[in-house]
Design a protein around this motif. Structure first.
Motif, PDB file in Angstrom:
ATOM      1  N   ASP A 237     -17.924  46.733  -0.365  1.00  0.00           N
ATOM      2  CA  ASP A 237     -16.946  45.851  -1.000  1.00  0.00           C
ATOM      3  C   ASP A 237     -15.881  46.660  -1.731  1.00  0.00           C
ATOM      4  O   ASP A 237     -16.196  47.544  -2.527  1.00  0.00           O
ATOM      5  CB  ASP A 237     -17.654  44.913  -1.980  1.00  0.00           C
ATOM      6  N   ALA A 238     -14.616  46.355  -1.481  1.00  0.00           N
ATOM      7  CA  ALA A 238     -13.504  47.110  -2.073  1.00  0.00           C
ATOM      8  C   ALA A 238     -13.486  46.996  -3.594  1.00  0.00           C
ATOM      9  O   ALA A 238     -13.192  47.970  -4.299  1.00  0.00           O
ATOM     10  CB  ALA A 238     -12.178  46.623  -1.494  1.00  0.00           C
ATOM     11  N   ASN A 239     -13.790  45.812  -4.134  1.00  0.00           N
ATOM     12  CA  ASN A 239     -13.796  45.626  -5.584  1.00  0.00           C
ATOM     13  C   ASN A 239     -14.888  46.456  -6.252  1.00  0.00           C
ATOM     14  O   ASN A 239     -14.681  47.010  -7.341  1.00  0.00           O
ATOM     15  CB  ASN A 239     -13.978  44.145  -5.919  1.00  0.00           C
ATOM     16  N   GLN A 240     -16.044  46.556  -5.602  1.00  0.00           N
ATOM     17  CA  GLN A 240     -17.116  47.382  -6.142  1.00  0.00           C
ATOM     18  C   GLN A 240     -16.728  48.858  -6.140  1.00  0.00           C
ATOM     19  O   GLN A 240     -17.058  49.598  -7.069  1.00  0.00           O
ATOM     20  CB  GLN A 240     -18.393  47.167  -5.343  1.00  0.00           C
TER      21      GLN A 240
ATOM     22  N   LYS B 242     -13.683  50.037  -6.429  1.00  0.00           N
ATOM     23  CA  LYS B 242     -12.713  50.235  -7.498  1.00  0.00           C
ATOM     24  C   LYS B 242     -13.393  50.293  -8.858  1.00  0.00           C
ATOM     25  O   LYS B 242     -13.042  51.114  -9.707  1.00  0.00           O
ATOM     26  CB  LYS B 242     -11.682  49.108  -7.469  1.00  0.00           C
ATOM     27  N   SER B 243     -14.383  49.442  -9.073  1.00  0.00           N
ATOM     28  CA  SER B 243     -15.116  49.436 -10.346  1.00  0.00           C
ATOM     29  C   SER B 243     -15.875  50.751 -10.530  1.00  0.00           C
ATOM     30  O   SER B 243     -15.894  51.331 -11.628  1.00  0.00           O
ATOM     31  CB  SER B 243     -16.092  48.260 -10.385  1.00  0.00           C
TER      32      SER B 243
END
Length: 286
Positions: free
Chosen positions: A272-275, A277-278
Motif C-alpha cells: 500500500d502506497a500510504n503505508q 509513505k507513513s
C-alpha cells in the motif's frame, strides 16, 4: 510437490535436506515461524539453491542479501575479496571509478599488448553486491571478473546503495502496450504487454532517484473520431526479463523478490502506497 499446498514447514524441511548435502549452507530460524535465514557463500551460491527449489515447485519471498560481519579482537570486521578484472583499456577508467566508489583498493595493474588491462583489487564483499550487472553494462559484455575470499578487515564506511528508484504498479490488472508505450521515457520495464500486475509490484527501474507509481493497465479511449497516424503500430522496447541473479542484486532493503515455478517478480514490502509513505516519515523522524 505433486500439487500439495506448500507451507513453511515444507520449506524448512527442504532447507534441512540441502544443509545435509551442502556443508557450506547454514539455515537458522527467525522470530517468525514463516521466515528463515539462509547463509551461503555469495550470491551465486544462494541463486543456485533458489533456482533448484523453484524448479521443485516451491514458492518463496526473498529479501536483499547482506554480508555477515565478525568480531575479531574486539573489532567488528567484514570479509574482503581479492578481485581480478580483465577489461578493454577503453573501459579501464570507468571500472576503476566504480570499484573506487565501492571502497575497493587497487593493488596491481598490468596492461598487455592486446589492448586489455588486468586490474587487481582488495574490496569489501559488500562492495560486490549488485555490481555484476553494472559491470557487464559498463564493459559492453567484454569484461571478465572473478574474486575469492582474502581475509577480514575493520568495517569500512557505508557503501553506496542503488541510486535509481523503482517503477511501481498502482493497480491490479493486465498491462497494455498503449500504457507501456506512453511510459517508456520513465525508465526500463520488467514486464511486457498482457502481463498480470498488482498494486505494489515493481514493474521497472526508474531513470530518476525516487520511486514512481504508474498505471500500466490503462487502455486507449475509443471515439468515433480518428486522427491521421493515431492508429499506427507502436514500438516497444523489449523488457528486461527478471532473473534470480538480477533480483538478488537489484532489490533494496524495503523490497522483496517473489520466486515461483512460473514467475519471478519484484515487489515492495509494503504494497500500500500510504503505508510506505507513513513508514518513510517514521524513518526520517529517527
Amino acid at each position: 510437490l505433486d500439487g500439495d499446498y506448500v507451507t513453511s514447514r515444507h520449506i524448512w524441511d527442504r532447507l534441512q535436506r540441502e544443509k545435509q548435502r551442502d556443508v557450506s549452507i547454514q539455515v537458522e530460524r527467525t522470530d517468525t515461524s514463516d521466515s528463515f535465514t539462509v547463509k551461503g557463500r555469495g550470491e551465486l551460491h544462494l541463486a543456485v539453491l533458489i533456482e533448484n527449489m523453484r524448479r521443485e515447485g516451491y514458492e518463496l519471498q526473498l529479501s536483499k542479501p547482506r554480508v555477515l560481519f565478525r568480531e575479531i579482537d574486539g573489532v567488528i570486521s567484514e570479509p574482503i575479496e581479492h578481485l581480478v578484472i580483465d577489461v578493454n583499456k577503453d573501459y579501464t577508467g570507468c571500472v576503476m571509478d566504480k570499484i573506487g566508489q565501492r571502497k575497493g583498493e587497487l593493488i596491481n595493474m598490468i596492461a598487455d599488448s592486446d589492448g586489455y588491462t588486468r586490474l587487481e583489487f582488495h574490496i569489501p564483499a559488500r562492495g560486490l553486491l549488485g555490481y555484476r550487472n553494472e559491470f557487464i553494462t559498463d564493459t559492453h559484455g567484454t569484461g571478465i571478473m572473478h574474486h575469492s575470499f582474502s581475509g577480514y578487515c575493520p568495517v569500512k564506511e557505508d557503501m553506496p546503495t542503488r541510486n535509481k528508484g523503482a517503477l511501481i504498479s498502482m493497480c491490479d490488472g493486465l498491462t497494455t502496450g498503449y500504457a507501456i508505450f506512453n511510459m517508456q521515457a520513465r525508465g526500463v520495464f520488467f514486464v511486457g504487454p498482457g502481463e498480470k500486475v498488482y498494486t505494489g509490484m515493481i514493474v521497472g527501474a526508474n531513470n530518476k532517484e525516487k520511486d514512481l507509481e504508474l498505471n500500466l493497465c490503462r487502455t486507449k479511449k475509443h471515439s468515433n473520431i480518428r486522427a491521421a497516424g493515431s492508429d499506427e503500430a507502436i514500438k516497444l522496447t523489449p523488457p528486461i526479463i527478471p532473473t534470480i541473479e538480477l533480483g538478488l542484486e537489484y532489490i533494496s532493503d524495503d523490497e522483496l523478490m517473489e520466486v515461483t515455478p512460473n514467475h519471478i517478480r519484484f515487489r515492495k514490502r509494503l504494497l500500500d502506497a500510504n503505508q510506505r509513505k507513513s513508514a518513510l516519515k517514521s524513518q526520517k523522524k529517527y
